[in-house]
Enzyme design. Structure first.
Site, mmCIF file in Angstrom:
data_model
loop_
_atom_site.group_PDB
_atom_site.id
_atom_site.type_symbol
_atom_site.label_atom_id
_atom_site.label_comp_id
_atom_site.label_asym_id
_atom_site.label_seq_id
_atom_site.Cartn_x
_atom_site.Cartn_y
_atom_site.Cartn_z
ATOM 1 N N ASN A 177 0.857 -1.180 0.000
ATOM 2 C CA ASN A 177 0.000 0.000 0.000
ATOM 3 C C ASN A 177 0.896 1.233 0.000
ATOM 4 O O ASN A 177 1.520 1.554 1.001
ATOM 5 C CB ASN A 177 -0.904 -0.021 1.242
ATOM 6 C CG ASN A 177 -1.772 1.224 1.351
ATOM 7 O OD1 ASN A 177 -1.916 1.981 0.397
ATOM 8 N ND2 ASN A 177 -2.354 1.436 2.526
ATOM 9 N N LYS B 206 -0.019 4.266 -0.222
ATOM 10 C CA LYS B 206 -0.684 5.408 0.423
ATOM 11 C C LYS B 206 -0.505 6.657 -0.451
ATOM 12 O O LYS B 206 -0.542 6.561 -1.674
ATOM 13 C CB LYS B 206 -0.170 5.583 1.847
ATOM 14 C CG LYS B 206 -0.299 4.300 2.675
ATOM 15 C CD LYS B 206 0.066 4.477 4.112
ATOM 16 C CE LYS B 206 -0.090 3.165 4.854
ATOM 17 N NZ LYS B 206 0.214 3.300 6.294
ATOM 18 N N HIS C 83 -9.084 0.743 5.529
ATOM 19 C CA HIS C 83 -7.798 0.962 6.199
ATOM 20 C C HIS C 83 -8.011 1.901 7.384
ATOM 21 O O HIS C 83 -8.854 2.789 7.338
ATOM 22 C CB HIS C 83 -6.787 1.543 5.213
ATOM 23 C CG HIS C 83 -5.382 1.543 5.719
ATOM 24 N ND1 HIS C 83 -4.921 2.490 6.609
ATOM 25 C CD2 HIS C 83 -4.350 0.696 5.491
ATOM 26 C CE1 HIS C 83 -3.649 2.233 6.885
ATOM 27 N NE2 HIS C 83 -3.282 1.147 6.225
ATOM 28 N N GLU D 262 -6.500 4.387 8.388
ATOM 29 C CA GLU D 262 -6.373 5.804 8.070
ATOM 30 C C GLU D 262 -7.645 6.338 7.424
ATOM 31 O O GLU D 262 -8.009 7.502 7.620
ATOM 32 C CB GLU D 262 -5.154 6.016 7.160
ATOM 33 C CG GLU D 262 -3.845 5.773 7.900
ATOM 34 C CD GLU D 262 -2.689 5.374 7.008
ATOM 35 O OE1 GLU D 262 -1.616 5.062 7.562
ATOM 36 O OE2 GLU D 262 -2.849 5.350 5.770
ATOM 37 N N GLU E 82 -4.497 -5.225 10.795
ATOM 38 C CA GLU E 82 -3.506 -4.179 10.989
ATOM 39 C C GLU E 82 -3.756 -3.466 12.314
ATOM 40 O O GLU E 82 -4.558 -2.528 12.379
ATOM 41 C CB GLU E 82 -3.572 -3.157 9.846
ATOM 42 C CG GLU E 82 -3.139 -3.699 8.499
ATOM 43 C CD GLU E 82 -2.739 -2.578 7.560
ATOM 44 O OE1 GLU E 82 -1.681 -2.676 6.961
ATOM 45 O OE2 GLU E 82 -3.502 -1.602 7.447
ATOM 46 N N GLY F 159 3.387 1.956 11.112
ATOM 47 C CA GLY F 159 4.374 3.026 11.006
ATOM 48 C C GLY F 159 5.075 3.375 12.298
ATOM 49 O O GLY F 159 5.853 4.324 12.349
ATOM 50 N N SER G 100 4.132 -2.435 10.454
ATOM 51 C CA SER G 100 5.584 -2.472 10.659
ATOM 52 C C SER G 100 6.199 -3.804 10.248
ATOM 53 O O SER G 100 7.045 -4.366 10.947
ATOM 54 C CB SER G 100 5.923 -2.146 12.127
ATOM 55 O OG SER G 100 5.563 -0.820 12.446
#
Length: 249
Positions: free
Chosen positions: A9, A11, A93, A95, A163, A169, A209
């Site tokens: 991904n 992003k 996702h 986000e 996730e 991250g 990660s």
């Protein structure tokens, strides 16, 4: 047997200069025994499809609208993704859920539209650090799985990615036992809802990660069929070792 999947991904990263990494990735993993999916930003979808046309890499979108067309400025429909050459789309996702306030019901509506258009849907689930510390992880994942995945899901049109929000991250990774607990739980829930055949055919990815250094350990965990990788998928140098670890698992 479920065919393993390495998904990247990108992003909101990448320009046409980034396509050279796609070419390098395709050359490095020609005839791979695992599936490779790259989801670049929408501006790169069509050129990315052209770039990988002679390789085994598939291209996907990062989101889609639940309507086929209309007055939805800035949005992209599933049909538009297909028209650009995409074969998959990431939905739900963390986000998108956080920044755009998407609910699991929103994700479900998008997934229905995407699957109707012939796209494979990679539906993301995950808990926050607060929820993890409150030991509510399985309740959160169970609710998201139930509400986000539409009826009629199959091993061909559904991939589920776990996730944990706190790991994305951050450099932090759950323990193998924690990842295994969630993946085993999701497998059981899918089998209970869709039957053993479909439930066992849906691929379950881990994301958060994932790096070349920890990939082999993660891929050895029960019911982990691959990874959804963020930052490390932006360069062939970082993503290729992760794919190689999956190929060897």
């Amino acid at each position: 047997m479920r065919r393993k999947l390495a998904a990247g991904n990108w992003k909101m990263n990448g320009t046409t200069q980034s396509l050279k990494d796609l070419s390098a990735l395709g050359s490095a993993h020609k005839g791979s025994g695992v599936d490779i999916l790259i989801c670049p930003p929408a501006t790169l979808l069509a050129p990315a499809v052209q770039t990988v046309s002679r390789s085994d890499i598939r291209i996907g979108g990062q989101d889609c609208h639940d309507q086929t067309n209309g007055a939805h400025t800035g949005d992209i429909s599933a049909e538009m993704l297909v028209d650009a050459g995409a074969s998959a789309v990431i939905l739900g996702h963390s986000e998108r859920r956080a920044d755009h306030h998407e609910t699991s019901e929103d994700v479900r509506a998008k997934a229905k539209a995407a699957q109707a258009a012939g796209l494979m849907t990679v539906i993301c689930l995950g808990e926050s650090l607060l929820q993890r510390e409150a030991t509510n992880t399985l309740d959160i994942i169970g609710a998201q799985l139930s509400l986000s995945v539409p009826d009629g899901a199959t091993g061909e049109n559904l991939v589920v990615a776990y996730e944990p929000i706190w790991a994305i991250g951050s450099g932090l990774t759950p323990t193998p036992d924690q990842i295994g607990e969630v993946h085993d739980f999701m497998r059981t829930r899918l089998e209970r809802r869709f039957g053993a055949g479909v439930g066992r055919s849906v691929r379950l990815l881990y994301g958060g990660s994932v790096k070349p250094e920890n990939a082999a350990e993660i891929f050895a965990i029960s019911n982990v069929d691959g990874a959804l990788v963020g930052g490390a998928s932006l360069s062939a140098k970082d993503f290729s070792p992760i794919i190689s670890a999956l190929e060897a698992s």
